[in-house]
Design a protein around this motif. Sequence first.
Motif, PDB file in Angstrom:
ATOM      1  N   LEU A 154       0.830  -1.201   0.000  1.00 58.47           N
ATOM      2  CA  LEU A 154       0.000   0.000   0.000  1.00 58.47           C
ATOM      3  C   LEU A 154       0.868   1.256   0.000  1.00 58.47           C
ATOM      4  O   LEU A 154       0.538   2.249  -0.658  1.00 58.47           O
ATOM      5  CB  LEU A 154      -0.936  -0.007   1.209  1.00 58.47           C
ATOM      6  CG  LEU A 154      -1.984  -1.130   1.244  1.00 58.47           C
ATOM      7  CD1 LEU A 154      -2.854  -1.003   2.491  1.00 58.47           C
ATOM      8  CD2 LEU A 154      -2.848  -1.134  -0.008  1.00 58.47           C
ATOM      9  N   ALA A 155       1.983   1.199   0.731  1.00 62.15           N
ATOM     10  CA  ALA A 155       2.906   2.338   0.734  1.00 62.15           C
ATOM     11  C   ALA A 155       3.539   2.530  -0.638  1.00 62.15           C
ATOM     12  O   ALA A 155       3.715   3.663  -1.103  1.00 62.15           O
ATOM     13  CB  ALA A 155       3.980   2.137   1.796  1.00 62.15           C
ATOM     14  N   ALA A 156       3.891   1.430  -1.294  1.00 62.87           N
ATOM     15  CA  ALA A 156       4.473   1.519  -2.636  1.00 62.87           C
ATOM     16  C   ALA A 156       3.493   2.138  -3.622  1.00 62.87           C
ATOM     17  O   ALA A 156       3.902   2.799  -4.593  1.00 62.87           O
ATOM     18  CB  ALA A 156       4.898   0.129  -3.115  1.00 62.87           C
TER      19      ALA A 156
ATOM     20  N   ALA B 295      10.137  -5.172  15.239  1.00 65.52           N
ATOM     21  CA  ALA B 295       9.620  -5.603  13.945  1.00 65.52           C
ATOM     22  C   ALA B 295       8.815  -4.494  13.286  1.00 65.52           C
ATOM     23  O   ALA B 295       8.892  -4.288  12.067  1.00 65.52           O
ATOM     24  CB  ALA B 295       8.759  -6.864  14.115  1.00 65.52           C
ATOM     25  N   ALA B 296       8.049  -3.760  14.080  1.00 66.71           N
ATOM     26  CA  ALA B 296       7.283  -2.642  13.529  1.00 66.71           C
ATOM     27  C   ALA B 296       8.211  -1.569  12.984  1.00 66.71           C
ATOM     28  O   ALA B 296       7.968  -1.000  11.905  1.00 66.71           O
ATOM     29  CB  ALA B 296       6.367  -2.063  14.599  1.00 66.71           C
ATOM     30  N   LYS B 297       9.288  -1.283  13.729  1.00 63.69           N
ATOM     31  CA  LYS B 297      10.260  -0.299  13.250  1.00 63.69           C
ATOM     32  C   LYS B 297      10.906  -0.757  11.947  1.00 63.69           C
ATOM     33  O   LYS B 297      11.177   0.057  11.052  1.00 63.69           O
ATOM     34  CB  LYS B 297      11.324  -0.061  14.317  1.00 63.69           C
ATOM     35  CG  LYS B 297      10.820   0.719  15.526  1.00 63.69           C
ATOM     36  CD  LYS B 297      11.939   0.907  16.552  1.00 63.69           C
ATOM     37  CE  LYS B 297      11.463   1.711  17.753  1.00 63.69           C
ATOM     38  NZ  LYS B 297      12.533   1.868  18.780  1.00 63.69           N
ATOM     39  N   GLU B 298      11.152  -2.057  11.835  1.00 58.18           N
ATOM     40  CA  GLU B 298      11.724  -2.591  10.597  1.00 58.18           C
ATOM     41  C   GLU B 298      10.771  -2.385   9.421  1.00 58.18           C
ATOM     42  O   GLU B 298      11.197  -2.053   8.308  1.00 58.18           O
ATOM     43  CB  GLU B 298      12.034  -4.076  10.769  1.00 58.18           C
ATOM     44  CG  GLU B 298      13.214  -4.368  11.683  1.00 58.18           C
ATOM     45  CD  GLU B 298      13.389  -5.851  11.941  1.00 58.18           C
ATOM     46  OE1 GLU B 298      12.702  -6.645  11.267  1.00 58.18           O
ATOM     47  OE2 GLU B 298      14.188  -6.212  12.822  1.00 58.18           O
ATOM     48  N   THR B 299       9.484  -2.599   9.672  1.00 52.23           N
ATOM     49  CA  THR B 299       8.494  -2.393   8.604  1.00 52.23           C
ATOM     50  C   THR B 299       8.477  -0.938   8.166  1.00 52.23           C
ATOM     51  O   THR B 299       8.497  -0.629   6.966  1.00 52.23           O
ATOM     52  CB  THR B 299       7.093  -2.807   9.080  1.00 52.23           C
ATOM     53  OG1 THR B 299       7.105  -4.180   9.475  1.00 52.23           O
ATOM     54  CG2 THR B 299       6.060  -2.624   7.979  1.00 52.23           C
ATOM     55  N   VAL B 300       8.425  -0.037   9.141  1.00 50.23           N
ATOM     56  CA  VAL B 300       8.417   1.396   8.820  1.00 50.23           C
ATOM     57  C   VAL B 300       9.689   1.785   8.084  1.00 50.23           C
ATOM     58  O   VAL B 300       9.643   2.510   7.068  1.00 50.23           O
ATOM     59  CB  VAL B 300       8.257   2.226  10.109  1.00 50.23           C
ATOM     60  CG1 VAL B 300       8.465   3.714   9.824  1.00 50.23           C
ATOM     61  CG2 VAL B 300       6.878   1.998  10.723  1.00 50.23           C
ATOM     62  N   SER B 301      10.829   1.299   8.543  1.00 55.11           N
ATOM     63  CA  SER B 301      12.108   1.629   7.898  1.00 55.11           C
ATOM     64  C   SER B 301      12.158   1.123   6.466  1.00 55.11           C
ATOM     65  O   SER B 301      12.639   1.811   5.559  1.00 55.11           O
ATOM     66  CB  SER B 301      13.272   1.048   8.698  1.00 55.11           C
ATOM     67  OG  SER B 301      13.370   1.645   9.969  1.00 55.11           O
ATOM     68  N   ALA B 302      11.658  -0.105   6.250  1.00 52.74           N
ATOM     69  CA  ALA B 302      11.654  -0.670   4.901  1.00 52.74           C
ATOM     70  C   ALA B 302      10.796   0.166   3.964  1.00 52.74           C
ATOM     71  O   ALA B 302      11.158   0.397   2.803  1.00 52.74           O
ATOM     72  CB  ALA B 302      11.154  -2.112   4.941  1.00 52.74           C
TER      73      ALA B 302
ATOM     74  N   GLU C  17      10.118   3.391   4.327  1.00 54.86           N
ATOM     75  CA  GLU C  17      10.770   4.686   4.109  1.00 54.86           C
ATOM     76  C   GLU C  17      11.976   4.562   3.189  1.00 54.86           C
ATOM     77  O   GLU C  17      12.231   5.473   2.370  1.00 54.86           O
ATOM     78  CB  GLU C  17      11.161   5.283   5.458  1.00 54.86           C
ATOM     79  CG  GLU C  17       9.952   5.700   6.294  1.00 54.86           C
ATOM     80  CD  GLU C  17      10.311   6.219   7.672  1.00 54.86           C
ATOM     81  OE1 GLU C  17       9.469   6.890   8.289  1.00 54.86           O
ATOM     82  OE2 GLU C  17      11.446   5.938   8.126  1.00 54.86           O
ATOM     83  N   ARG C  18      12.712   3.461   3.295  1.00 57.39           N
ATOM     84  CA  ARG C  18      13.855   3.258   2.389  1.00 57.39           C
ATOM     85  C   ARG C  18      13.410   3.166   0.938  1.00 57.39           C
ATOM     86  O   ARG C  18      14.167   3.500   0.017  1.00 57.39           O
ATOM     87  CB  ARG C  18      14.620   1.990   2.775  1.00 57.39           C
ATOM     88  CG  ARG C  18      15.471   2.123   4.032  1.00 57.39           C
ATOM     89  CD  ARG C  18      16.479   0.983   4.131  1.00 57.39           C
ATOM     90  NE  ARG C  18      15.826  -0.319   4.144  1.00 57.39           N
ATOM     91  CZ  ARG C  18      15.433  -0.947   5.258  1.00 57.39           C
ATOM     92  NH1 ARG C  18      15.621  -0.376   6.449  1.00 57.39           N
ATOM     93  NH2 ARG C  18      14.870  -2.137   5.196  1.00 57.39           N
ATOM     94  N   SER C  19      12.179   2.696   0.736  1.00 62.88           N
ATOM     95  CA  SER C  19      11.649   2.571  -0.626  1.00 62.88           C
ATOM     96  C   SER C  19      10.948   3.840  -1.092  1.00 62.88           C
ATOM     97  O   SER C  19      10.314   3.843  -2.150  1.00 62.88           O
ATOM     98  CB  SER C  19      10.675   1.386  -0.687  1.00 62.88           C
ATOM     99  OG  SER C  19      11.340   0.173  -0.381  1.00 62.88           O
ATOM    100  N   GLY C  20      11.034   4.882  -0.276  1.00 67.09           N
ATOM    101  CA  GLY C  20      10.452   6.163  -0.670  1.00 67.09           C
ATOM    102  C   GLY C  20       9.040   6.373  -0.192  1.00 67.09           C
ATOM    103  O   GLY C  20       8.397   7.369  -0.572  1.00 67.09           O
ATOM    104  N   GLY C  21       8.516   5.470   0.642  1.00 64.85           N
ATOM    105  CA  GLY C  21       7.158   5.585   1.141  1.00 64.85           C
ATOM    106  C   GLY C  21       7.086   6.274   2.488  1.00 64.85           C
ATOM    107  O   GLY C  21       8.089   6.722   3.043  1.00 64.85           O
ATOM    108  N   SER C  22       5.876   6.364   3.020  1.00 63.78           N
ATOM    109  CA  SER C  22       5.637   7.039   4.286  1.00 63.78           C
ATOM    110  C   SER C  22       4.862   6.112   5.210  1.00 63.78           C
ATOM    111  O   SER C  22       3.861   5.502   4.802  1.00 63.78           O
ATOM    112  CB  SER C  22       4.841   8.331   4.048  1.00 63.78           C
ATOM    113  OG  SER C  22       4.508   8.954   5.275  1.00 63.78           O
ATOM    114  N   ALA C  23       5.323   6.003   6.470  1.00 60.07           N
ATOM    115  CA  ALA C  23       4.666   5.119   7.427  1.00 60.07           C
ATOM    116  C   ALA C  23       4.981   5.570   8.839  1.00 60.07           C
ATOM    117  O   ALA C  23       5.953   6.298   9.076  1.00 60.07           O
ATOM    118  CB  ALA C  23       5.117   3.673   7.224  1.00 60.07           C
TER     119      ALA C  23
END
Length: 254
Positions: free
Chosen positions: A26-28, A43-50, A52-58
């Motif tokens: 959905l972020a993509a 794990a939640a921080k990892e999801t958010v970081s992933a 954001e690294r792909s240019g999304g917002s979370a």
Amino acid sequence: MPNLTGKTALVTGASRGMGRAIAQRLAADGARVAVHYATSVDAAKETVSAIERSGGSAFPIQAEFGVPGDVDALVTGLGGQPLDILVNNAACGNLDTLFAGSIDRLTPRQFDEVFAINVKTPFFLVQAVLPLLRDGGRVINISSPSTRIAMSTQIAYAMSKGAVEVMTRTLANTLGARGITVNAVVPGATDTNVNDALHAPETRAAITSITALGRIGRPADIADAVAFLASDDARWITANVLDATGGMFLGPLG
């Protein structure tokens, strides 16, 4: 690829597994995603970081389901911001209940836990976010093939997902006047890092042998189905239960 730019999505149970894949997809597609988690903050921080690294917002939101105040905590985490997409993905992870919950062994505690997390919380979460949910929004519930496949060791889990499908149809009828669609997605056996049972070769072979498309599902398979229902392409689809099992347990193959 669907365009969800400018939209906000809440995905429950999004710190890992299918929930993480849904949040990332959905972020993509352009949505800002609220990543809900119960206890796995890393794990939640990892999801958010992933994302954001792909240019999304979370951003993460913590709330343990099945306890008093769970919905209030989650809604508080949203901070009153408008919502466009709600994905009710979080479900009871009590494996003793899921796979050893036959009629002769299931305890009242296990039964209550399953229904509290799988039915009560999603229902009251929808109720709580209705003032935030924009007209034309999307509610997507995650169900299970156990509603159509009689598996005696999953009776409470299957009953809870049956309730989710009833809720899906009823809410679709109730919220249609606001242009809000409500659908459910049914994943089959899906290869995630929280589904260790699928890593055994004999288990994978057995499931593959009863699946029409001949393989175990991947998190992206489910995320793509959810993304379609969240998109404008699915604007005329509501009250549906979308089977995303790859044709699991349809009958004899060949």
